[in-house]
Structures are given as C-alpha cells and as structure tokens.
Write an enzyme that holds these catalytic residues in place. Structure first.
Site, PDB file in Angstrom:
ATOM      1  N   VAL A 174       7.602  -2.510   7.579  1.00  0.00           N
ATOM      2  CA  VAL A 174       7.638  -0.951   7.253  1.00  0.00           C
ATOM      3  C   VAL A 174       7.937  -0.608   5.810  1.00  0.00           C
ATOM      4  O   VAL A 174       9.380  -0.903   5.666  1.00  0.00           O
ATOM      5  CB  VAL A 174       8.437  -0.619   8.800  1.00  0.00           C
ATOM      6  N   LYS A 175       7.394   0.346   5.523  1.00  0.00           N
ATOM      7  CA  LYS A 175       8.052   0.952   4.105  1.00  0.00           C
ATOM      8  C   LYS A 175       8.424   2.174   4.340  1.00  0.00           C
ATOM      9  O   LYS A 175       7.836   3.183   5.122  1.00  0.00           O
ATOM     10  CB  LYS A 175       6.552   0.947   3.136  1.00  0.00           C
ATOM     11  N   LEU A 176       9.581   2.358   3.739  1.00  0.00           N
ATOM     12  CA  LEU A 176      10.468   3.661   4.194  1.00  0.00           C
ATOM     13  C   LEU A 176      10.875   4.186   2.881  1.00  0.00           C
ATOM     14  O   LEU A 176      11.430   3.511   1.991  1.00  0.00           O
ATOM     15  CB  LEU A 176      11.651   3.462   4.826  1.00  0.00           C
ATOM     16  N   THR A 216       0.627  -1.255   0.219  1.00  0.00           N
ATOM     17  CA  THR A 216       0.142  -0.044  -0.316  1.00  0.00           C
ATOM     18  C   THR A 216       0.927   1.244   0.002  1.00  0.00           C
ATOM     19  O   THR A 216       2.218   1.034   0.091  1.00  0.00           O
ATOM     20  CB  THR A 216      -0.858   0.200   1.281  1.00  0.00           C
TER      21      THR A 216
END
Ligand code: E4P
Length: 218
Positions: free
Chosen positions: A86-88, A27
């Site tokens: 965790v998208k960074l 997402t």
C-alpha cells in the site's frame, strides 16, 4: 540491490520480468492514467494483472488523503493480492495510516519523500519502503543523491529496517550512484534497467570473437 520498474505498462513489465532481474513494480495515479487505465474496477483489475506478471512487491497508491479513507482504500488494495504494497503519501494522515498498516502486518511504501526528516518519520511509522524522489529534486537544481545518502546514514545509525526505495530515477547513472550509496531498491523506467547492458567495447569484442570463430571454422 532490488530492481523495480516504475510503470503500469504491461508490455514493459513483461520485458523486464523476462530479463530475469526484476524484483517488483511501482505505480502511481499518473502512470495508471498514462496507460489509459481509468475507473476503480479497471484500476483494481490492472493491479492484479501486474501481480500476475511479476514475482515481487507491487506498489498500489491510495487516492484518499484522510486517515479513514486511506485505511479503507489501502485494505481494499492489500486484499487484492498478497504482492500488493500500500503506497501512502507523506502527509500527516499518511504517516498515521502507515503506522496502522505496519501494526496490522500490511506492507507499505511511503511516497513523495523529499527530505531526511520525512524519511525518519516514515521509518518510525514502520514503513516497509520509503520513496525519496531523486529525479524531481534534480529537476529543481537540488542534489537528489545527497538525500539518499542522508537517509542511508540516518537509517544505519539506528538500524531502521525500512528499505530505501530510490524513486524518480531517470537514467542509468542514477541507478549506479544509488547502488554506490547503498539504496536498497531502485525504481525507474525500463530504459534505466536495459541501459545498464550497453557498452560499445562489449559489442566490438563480441563482433571480433564471432568473426575469429567464423575464420577458424569455415
Ligand atoms: C515512485 O514510486 C514514483 O512512481 C516515481 O518514481 C515518480 O517518478 P517521476 O518523477 O519520474 O514521475
């Protein structure tokens, strides 16, 4: 090759899951906004709803752009559910945060990657996934698939375990070409997955099989 669906739409996630070929979900803030999911609490709840539909990894993107903020927000996301990744963003503090999370056993997805150098940094920081955006490169008349090839070569040269998550997939040919190159994962809209089903000769062949069966059994 793992198949991720790139959406926050629960019906589409369910449809892909029911097909039996879904390995995860990605997402981003734009996709959440597209589904009308706003407000921190609603967004967090939506991530949990997605995790409850699929079996695999679900990428949830931080909004903070400073190291401290990314750590706080990323940990809050990771604590939501064991499937959360965790998208960074690929910025200096994003690389630092990636290293922090990988040292602390939290899965990461480094996003907004548009060059081999950025992908090399993500691997060195211990990213679980790196997301090169091939569709957006194609959009500006650059060869997105070539970037996937370059990253594959670099990672293979050194045995980096970071998985190449081909993102910004737009259509079935992107999926097929990424599979040929050896991308570990693809993420795209539902149509890029269901489109792989279609071939006119399959439909014509099935129609004939059924017609012949009917002739012999009527
Ligand atoms: C990746 O994780 C992103 O959500 C995504 O693939 C972006 O795709 P787009 O270029 O179609 O917005």
């Amino acid at each position: 090759m793992k198949f991720f669906i790139d959406t926050a739409n629960l019906d589409q996630i369910k449809e892909a899951q029911e097909l039996g070929v879904l390995d995860g979900v990605t997402t981003n803030p734009s996709l959440m906004a597209k589904e009308g999911i706003t407000g921190r609490d609603n967004i967090l709840k939506h991530y949990v709803d997605i995790c409850n539909i699929v079996d695999g990894d679900v990428s949830a993107e931080v909004i903070a752009t400073d190291f401290e903020g990314m750590i706080k927000e990323g940990q809050e996301l990771a604590d939501l559910h064991e499937q959360i990744v965790v998208k960074l963003p690929m910025i200096k503090d994003g690389v630092k945060a990636c290293k922090y999370f990988s040292d602390n056993g939290v899965k990461t997805n480094v996003t907004l990657v548009f060059s081999p150098g950025q992908a090399l940094l993500a691997a060195k920081a211990g990213a679980t996934y790196v997301s090169p955006f091939l569709g957006r490169l194609d959009d500006i008349s650059t060869d997105g698939l070539n970037l996937i090839e370059e990253i594959r070569m670099i990672y293979d040269n050194y045995g980096y375990e970071t998985e190449i998550l081909a993102a910004s997939i737009r259509h079935t040919m992107h999926v097929i070409n990424c599979a040929k190159i050896g991308a570990d994962v693809m993420t795209g809209p539902l149509s890029s997955i269901t489109g792989l089903l279609s071939h006119p000769l399959t439909d014509i062949g099935l129609e004939k099989f059924l017609a012949d069966y009917k002739k012999g059994n009527s």
